[in-house]
Design a protein around this motif. Structure first.
Motif, mmCIF file in Angstrom:
data_model
loop_
_atom_site.group_PDB
_atom_site.id
_atom_site.type_symbol
_atom_site.label_atom_id
_atom_site.label_comp_id
_atom_site.label_asym_id
_atom_site.label_seq_id
_atom_site.Cartn_x
_atom_site.Cartn_y
_atom_site.Cartn_z
ATOM 1 N N LEU A 45 -16.775 45.262 42.259
ATOM 2 C CA LEU A 45 -16.205 44.208 43.100
ATOM 3 C C LEU A 45 -17.133 43.880 44.264
ATOM 4 O O LEU A 45 -17.446 44.751 45.081
ATOM 5 N N GLY A 46 -17.555 42.623 44.374
ATOM 6 C CA GLY A 46 -18.379 42.157 45.475
ATOM 7 C C GLY A 46 -17.565 41.287 46.410
ATOM 8 O O GLY A 46 -17.698 40.057 46.403
ATOM 9 N N TYR A 47 -16.713 41.899 47.218
ATOM 10 C CA TYR A 47 -15.781 41.170 48.079
ATOM 11 C C TYR A 47 -16.181 41.241 49.558
ATOM 12 O O TYR A 47 -16.589 40.267 50.164
ATOM 13 N N THR A 48 -16.017 42.421 50.149
ATOM 14 C CA THR A 48 -16.094 42.602 51.601
ATOM 15 C C THR A 48 -17.511 42.388 52.120
ATOM 16 O O THR A 48 -18.482 42.761 51.465
ATOM 17 N N GLU A 49 -17.590 41.814 53.311
ATOM 18 C CA GLU A 49 -18.892 41.610 53.954
ATOM 19 C C GLU A 49 -18.967 42.403 55.252
ATOM 20 O O GLU A 49 -17.924 42.742 55.842
ATOM 21 N N PRO A 50 -20.179 42.705 55.718
ATOM 22 C CA PRO A 50 -20.319 43.547 56.912
ATOM 23 C C PRO A 50 -19.534 43.052 58.126
ATOM 24 O O PRO A 50 -19.015 43.859 58.898
ATOM 25 N N SER A 101 -24.855 39.411 51.901
ATOM 26 C CA SER A 101 -24.709 40.850 51.711
ATOM 27 C C SER A 101 -23.235 41.195 51.581
ATOM 28 O O SER A 101 -22.359 40.482 52.076
ATOM 29 N N LYS A 102 -22.973 42.314 50.903
ATOM 30 C CA LYS A 102 -21.613 42.793 50.680
ATOM 31 C C LYS A 102 -21.533 44.279 50.998
ATOM 32 O O LYS A 102 -22.426 45.055 50.655
ATOM 33 N N MET A 103 -20.441 44.661 51.642
ATOM 34 C CA MET A 103 -20.166 46.066 51.938
ATOM 35 C C MET A 103 -19.153 46.616 50.935
ATOM 36 O O MET A 103 -18.372 45.876 50.342
ATOM 37 N N PHE A 104 -19.156 47.937 50.804
ATOM 38 C CA PHE A 104 -18.145 48.640 50.005
ATOM 39 C C PHE A 104 -18.121 48.167 48.558
ATOM 40 O O PHE A 104 -17.050 48.040 47.961
ATOM 41 N N TYR A 149 -22.849 44.467 36.215
ATOM 42 C CA TYR A 149 -22.482 43.164 36.763
ATOM 43 C C TYR A 149 -21.608 43.369 37.995
ATOM 44 O O TYR A 149 -20.893 44.362 38.109
ATOM 45 N N VAL A 150 -21.664 42.375 38.901
ATOM 46 C CA VAL A 150 -20.795 42.383 40.070
ATOM 47 C C VAL A 150 -19.968 41.102 40.070
ATOM 48 O O VAL A 150 -20.472 40.014 39.804
ATOM 49 N N PHE A 151 -18.688 41.255 40.335
ATOM 50 C CA PHE A 151 -17.729 40.155 40.448
ATOM 51 C C PHE A 151 -17.841 39.647 41.884
ATOM 52 O O PHE A 151 -17.239 40.193 42.802
ATOM 53 N N LEU A 152 -18.627 38.598 42.082
ATOM 54 C CA LEU A 152 -19.104 38.235 43.414
ATOM 55 C C LEU A 152 -18.425 36.979 43.938
ATOM 56 O O LEU A 152 -18.444 35.926 43.293
ATOM 57 N N ILE A 153 -17.859 37.102 45.141
ATOM 58 C CA ILE A 153 -17.268 35.950 45.812
ATOM 59 C C ILE A 153 -18.322 35.333 46.731
ATOM 60 O O ILE A 153 -18.996 36.033 47.494
ATOM 61 N N THR A 154 -18.486 34.009 46.621
ATOM 62 C CA THR A 154 -19.488 33.303 47.418
ATOM 63 C C THR A 154 -18.867 32.078 48.078
ATOM 64 O O THR A 154 -17.818 31.581 47.653
ATOM 65 N N ASN A 155 -19.563 31.583 49.106
ATOM 66 C CA ASN A 155 -19.172 30.352 49.777
ATOM 67 C C ASN A 155 -20.071 29.229 49.261
ATOM 68 O O ASN A 155 -21.291 29.304 49.392
ATOM 69 N N THR A 156 -19.460 28.207 48.688
ATOM 70 C CA THR A 156 -20.234 27.090 48.140
ATOM 71 C C THR A 156 -19.986 25.780 48.876
ATOM 72 O O THR A 156 -20.536 24.744 48.505
ATOM 73 N N ASP A 157 -19.159 25.832 49.941
ATOM 74 C CA ASP A 157 -18.919 24.628 50.741
ATOM 75 C C ASP A 157 -18.500 25.045 52.150
ATOM 76 O O ASP A 157 -17.306 25.128 52.456
ATOM 77 N N PRO A 158 -19.459 25.316 53.040
ATOM 78 C CA PRO A 158 -19.133 25.814 54.381
ATOM 79 C C PRO A 158 -18.272 24.869 55.203
ATOM 80 O O PRO A 158 -17.641 25.299 56.178
ATOM 81 N N ILE A 218 -23.776 49.201 50.138
ATOM 82 C CA ILE A 218 -23.999 47.867 50.669
ATOM 83 C C ILE A 218 -25.032 47.216 49.753
ATOM 84 O O ILE A 218 -25.994 47.862 49.328
ATOM 85 N N VAL A 219 -24.791 45.953 49.396
ATOM 86 C CA VAL A 219 -25.665 45.250 48.448
ATOM 87 C C VAL A 219 -26.187 43.980 49.125
ATOM 88 O O VAL A 219 -25.408 43.188 49.666
ATOM 89 N N TYR A 220 -27.508 43.821 49.078
ATOM 90 C CA TYR A 220 -28.162 42.658 49.678
ATOM 91 C C TYR A 220 -28.576 41.688 48.564
ATOM 92 O O TYR A 220 -29.106 42.094 47.529
ATOM 93 N N TYR A 221 -28.353 40.394 48.826
ATOM 94 C CA TYR A 221 -28.715 39.328 47.893
ATOM 95 C C TYR A 221 -29.716 38.406 48.589
ATOM 96 O O TYR A 221 -29.369 37.730 49.555
ATOM 97 N N SER A 222 -30.949 38.407 48.100
ATOM 98 C CA SER A 222 -32.015 37.625 48.734
ATOM 99 C C SER A 222 -32.613 36.663 47.710
ATOM 100 O O SER A 222 -33.339 37.083 46.797
ATOM 101 N N ASP A 223 -32.259 35.375 47.839
ATOM 102 C CA ASP A 223 -32.735 34.336 46.911
ATOM 103 C C ASP A 223 -32.503 34.754 45.459
ATOM 104 O O ASP A 223 -33.399 34.687 44.605
#
Length: 398
Positions: free
Chosen positions: A125-130, A157-160, A169-178, A213-218
């Motif tokens: 689960l890729g939910y919580t952020e720092p 980045s994601k925590m926990f 694989y990670v089930f990742l929540i992202t923001n696509t429209d700020p 903690i997982v970092y996503y860079s480009d």
């Protein structure tokens, strides 16, 4: 209420015997020791053995689809718990796989689900952020669609992200429209964890578990890994989130845990049982600690609270179990004396480290899927109709 012993059919008894035989050979003392040392709450050899024997597919599919009956599924879940099968990564995988089945493209389903059932593919689960805490809808991890629409670039980045180092694989929540309201700005992806730009760093918690903690860079992700509609991620997320929160209806047949946190609560039950046995044993002079009225009172209070907590259903039980673990464990340690402060696998630990482990584990149980304060607000707002909490500063007295 019927408390009589359930009589199994010959076939169901044979199923239970086979499950116990498999678990007794797979979940060895070495497996349990290694799990305590790593804090992974996952063992790949055990997981693959269960997959090869058909148990992962059996518990995931319903009986109509060739899986276990409701009774056999319940028997299997209880036996896994009895043998202390390392479970966290298997749990997140099962939860996410249901969303892949519902929202994933046929191509992604074919890529992922067979490996889930064999045990070779695991999902986290890729939910919580720092900076986000329990409000995962405040997601800042950005996914930007490339001009040709075929892929996305993800940064954040994601925590926990527990189990990430053992998952594919990670089930990742992202923001696509700020610019959109937060629940209408989210898009879900199933991101392969071997994608360039992903870095996983381990974190050990106070109870000895490992999370990440997982970092996503480009990170470039093909659009086929998107689950559901763009900016429709909350719809994809809602079902597994409700399951994690415990906000699900009880089954009519009763073949399920009373509360989502029953597995964790089982450690408190064991600690109470061990404490009762110790204070109920007589010393060489025939004296028992429980003969002291204050000891009897405090033990009785702890056991009574434990029994109430494990009998509390739904999201209410989630709060009751976590809070009771926090309250009961120090009382048990105080009753047992200073030797109860020694952890599991330590010579001289009076109860094998049971109460001390619950003491360290309880704070973590109180933040899984959200803090106790968040769940109390959810109960007040959605279950009791008390309205939305007001977090604005108090007005100064006039």
């Amino acid at each position: 209420m019927d408390f009589s012993r359930v009589e199994l059919s010959g076939d169901d008894q044979a199923f239970l015997d086979e499950a116990r035989a498999l678990l007794s050979t797979q979940v060895t003392e070495d497996v349990l020791r290694r799990d305590r040392e790593t804090g992974d709450n996952f063992d790949e050899d055990v997981h693959l053995a269960l997959g090869a024997a058909g148990y992962i597919a059996g518990e995931w599919h319903g009986e109509d689809d060739g899986g276990f009956s409701r009774l056999r599924n319940r028997l299997w879940q209880l036996e896994k718990r009895r043998y202390h099968v390392p479970w966290v990564t298997a749990g997140t995988t099962s939860m996410i796989a249901k969303s892949v089945k519902r929202f994933g493209s046929p191509e992604v389903q074919e890529e992922v689900l067979p490996g889930v059932f064999s045990g070779h593919i695991r999902l986290c689960l890729g939910y919580t952020e720092p900076d986000g805490g329990s409000d995962i809808a405040t997601c800042k991890t950005r996914a930007v669609r490339e001009a040709d629409g075929s892929s996305w670039i993800i940064n954040g980045s994601k925590m926990f992200t527990t189990g990430a180092h053992n998952c594919q694989y990670v089930f990742l929540i992202t923001n696509t429209d700020p610019e959109a309201p937060k629940h209408k700005s989210l898009t879900m992806f199933l991101v392969p964890l071997d994608t360039p730009g992903i870095e996983i760093q381990g974190i050990r918690t106070v109870d000895g578990d490992r999370t990440n903690i997982v970092y996503y860079s480009d990170v470039r992700v093909d659009d086929r890994y998107r689950l559901g509609e763009v900016n429709g991620g909350w719809t994809v997320l809602r079902e597994p989130l409700n399951a994690e929160h415990g906000a699900v209806d009880a089954s009519a047949d009763g073949l399920q845990d009373v509360s989502i946190m029953m597995h964790q609560g089982g450690f408190m039950v064991a600690a109470c049982d061990k404490a009762a046995a110790i204070v109920g044993a007589a010393d060489p002079s025939g004296r028992r600690p429980v003969d002291d009225g204050s000891v009897a009172y405090r033990l009785g209070r702890s056991v009574a609270r434990m029994e109430v907590a494990i009998s509390t259903p739904n999201i209410f039980g989630r709060v009751a179990l976590a809070q009771t673990m926090r309250d009961v464990s120090p009382d048990l340690m105080d009753l047992l004396g200073e030797a109860s402060a020694l952890p599991i696998d330590t010579d001289g630990a009076i109860d094998g480290g049971a109460a001390e482990y619950v003491y360290r584990f309880a704070p973590l149980v109180g933040i899984y899927g959200g803090t106790l304060e968040v769940f109390r607000n959810m109960i007040g707002q959605y279950m009791l109709g008390l309205g939305k909490p007001n977090y604005s500063p108090a007005k100064p007295a006039s």
